[in-house]
Design a protein around this motif. Structure first.
Motif, PDB file in Angstrom:
ATOM      1  N   GLN A   1       8.179   2.834 -10.494  1.00 13.98           N
ATOM      2  CA  GLN A   1       7.250   3.518 -11.372  1.00 13.98           C
ATOM      3  C   GLN A   1       6.636   4.731 -10.655  1.00 13.98           C
ATOM      4  O   GLN A   1       6.452   5.765 -11.269  1.00 13.98           O
ATOM      5  CB  GLN A   1       6.163   2.550 -11.820  1.00 13.98           C
ATOM      6  N   MET A   2       6.340   4.580  -9.366  1.00 13.51           N
ATOM      7  CA  MET A   2       5.761   5.682  -8.610  1.00 13.51           C
ATOM      8  C   MET A   2       6.716   6.885  -8.566  1.00 13.51           C
ATOM      9  O   MET A   2       6.290   8.037  -8.712  1.00 13.51           O
ATOM     10  CB  MET A   2       5.427   5.233  -7.188  1.00 13.51           C
TER      11      MET A   2
ATOM     12  N   ILE B   1       9.054   7.727 -10.749  1.00 14.47           N
ATOM     13  CA  ILE B   1       9.104   8.361 -12.071  1.00 14.47           C
ATOM     14  C   ILE B   1       7.853   9.196 -12.306  1.00 14.47           C
ATOM     15  O   ILE B   1       7.915  10.318 -12.801  1.00 14.47           O
ATOM     16  CB  ILE B   1       9.278   7.305 -13.182  1.00 14.47           C
ATOM     17  N   ARG B   2       6.697   8.651 -11.951  1.00 16.71           N
ATOM     18  CA  ARG B   2       5.442   9.403 -12.134  1.00 16.71           C
ATOM     19  C   ARG B   2       5.440  10.679 -11.274  1.00 16.71           C
ATOM     20  O   ARG B   2       4.994  11.732 -11.722  1.00 16.71           O
ATOM     21  CB  ARG B   2       4.239   8.534 -11.810  1.00 16.71           C
ATOM     22  N   ALA B   3       5.955  10.570 -10.057  1.00 15.65           N
ATOM     23  CA  ALA B   3       6.031  11.754  -9.190  1.00 15.65           C
ATOM     24  C   ALA B   3       6.982  12.785  -9.780  1.00 15.65           C
ATOM     25  O   ALA B   3       6.702  13.993  -9.738  1.00 15.65           O
ATOM     26  CB  ALA B   3       6.480  11.351  -7.787  1.00 15.65           C
ATOM     27  N   CYS B   4       8.094  12.329 -10.340  1.00 16.41           N
ATOM     28  CA  CYS B   4       9.045  13.247 -10.977  1.00 16.41           C
ATOM     29  C   CYS B   4       8.418  13.908 -12.202  1.00 16.41           C
ATOM     30  O   CYS B   4       8.597  15.108 -12.424  1.00 16.41           O
ATOM     31  CB  CYS B   4      10.318  12.494 -11.367  1.00 16.41           C
ATOM     32  N   ALA B   5       7.664  13.133 -12.985  1.00 18.70           N
ATOM     33  CA  ALA B   5       6.989  13.688 -14.158  1.00 18.70           C
ATOM     34  C   ALA B   5       5.987  14.751 -13.731  1.00 18.70           C
ATOM     35  O   ALA B   5       5.916  15.829 -14.333  1.00 18.70           O
ATOM     36  CB  ALA B   5       6.303  12.573 -14.941  1.00 18.70           C
ATOM     37  N   SER B   6       5.236  14.457 -12.694  1.00 20.40           N
ATOM     38  CA  SER B   6       4.250  15.417 -12.194  1.00 20.40           C
ATOM     39  C   SER B   6       4.929  16.700 -11.730  1.00 20.40           C
ATOM     40  O   SER B   6       4.471  17.804 -12.020  1.00 20.40           O
ATOM     41  CB  SER B   6       3.452  14.787 -11.052  1.00 20.40           C
TER      42      SER B   6
ATOM     43  N   CYS C   1       1.645  17.622  -6.956  1.00 17.56           N
ATOM     44  CA  CYS C   1       2.961  16.963  -7.003  1.00 17.56           C
ATOM     45  C   CYS C   1       3.664  17.072  -5.645  1.00 17.56           C
ATOM     46  O   CYS C   1       3.377  17.949  -4.836  1.00 17.56           O
ATOM     47  CB  CYS C   1       3.821  17.552  -8.108  1.00 17.56           C
TER      48      CYS C   1
ATOM     49  N   VAL D   1       7.017   8.191 -19.786  1.00 21.45           N
ATOM     50  CA  VAL D   1       5.816   8.129 -18.963  1.00 21.45           C
ATOM     51  C   VAL D   1       4.800   9.069 -19.594  1.00 21.45           C
ATOM     52  O   VAL D   1       5.100  10.231 -19.839  1.00 21.45           O
ATOM     53  CB  VAL D   1       6.107   8.579 -17.508  1.00 21.45           C
TER      54      VAL D   1
ATOM     55  N   GLN E   1       1.819  11.323 -19.254  1.00 23.10           N
ATOM     56  CA  GLN E   1       1.004  12.083 -18.309  1.00 23.10           C
ATOM     57  C   GLN E   1      -0.205  12.565 -19.102  1.00 23.10           C
ATOM     58  O   GLN E   1      -0.054  13.325 -20.041  1.00 23.10           O
ATOM     59  CB  GLN E   1       1.771  13.282 -17.757  1.00 23.10           C
TER      60      GLN E   1
ATOM     61  N   THR F   1       4.012  13.967 -22.316  1.00 24.09           N
ATOM     62  CA  THR F   1       4.815  12.767 -22.117  1.00 24.09           C
ATOM     63  C   THR F   1       6.157  13.140 -21.509  1.00 24.09           C
ATOM     64  O   THR F   1       6.803  14.084 -21.947  1.00 24.09           O
ATOM     65  CB  THR F   1       5.014  12.033 -23.455  1.00 24.09           C
TER      66      THR F   1
END
Length: 175
Positions: free
Chosen positions: A1-2, A4-9, A17, A47, A49, A54
């Motif tokens: 999950q971390m 994916i969140r970093a990639c989204a950021s 980021c 995810v 954001q 999103t």
């Protein structure tokens, strides 16, 4: 999950980021996970954001394509790029014409520049460590190479299968 969140950021250009060189490694890890079990992607996406929007599957595809050149830097770049394209070829989604062309161009680049050998990482050791014999190391590298999906997958065959799926999808939507 971390990851994916970093990639989204990174995709949304967040101020805090991770740098591209880190995102490239996160994307490689995610590609390996998704190739081993495609259902994992459905549990991680979308995810949300809060400030940026999103992060959907299409955004992830865009990020893989955007980081393709960065992934190619370094001794193991071509292998990372091949991993990226293998992942993109494996996911079911409706690709835009531009995305389809970019995936095919990237696959062509890999096929033109492919190398037949895996470059082993250089590992430092202390004098007190047990040192593996060079012949044993070569055998170990060969075994890992045979077991690695990136090394053992014929990308040109994967592209042909992908093109057939796209053609079938296109003929279904036309009729």
């Amino acid at each position: 999950q971390m990851f994916i969140r970093a990639c989204a950021s990174n995709h949304f250009g967040g101020q805090d980021c991770d740098p591209d060189r880190v995102i490239v490694l996160y994307l490689a890890a995610l590609a390996r996970v998704f190739l081993s079990d495609p259902r994992v992607m459905d549990t991680l996406l979308p995810v949300v954001q809060l400030a940026s929007g999103t992060f959907h599957r299409e955004n992830l595809v865009d990020l893989y394509l955007a980081k393709f050149q960065v992934a190619g830097n370094g001794a193991h770049g071509l292998m990372l790029q091949k991993l990226y394209m293998m992942f993109l070829l494996s996911i079911p989604m409706s690709h835009s014409h531009q995305t389809t062309n970019e995936v095919l161009e990237n696959c062509t680049y890999i096929l033109r520049n492919r190398k037949d050998s895996l470059l082993p990482y250089s590992v430092g050791h202390d004098e007190e460590d047990n040192i593996i014999d060079v012949g044993d190391y070569d055998v170990l590298v060969a075994q890992h190479m045979q077991a690695d999906i990136v090394s053992s997958t014929d990308l040109s065959l994967a592209v042909q299968i992908w093109q057939r799926k796209l053609a079938a999808l296109h003929s279904e939507t036309v009729t």
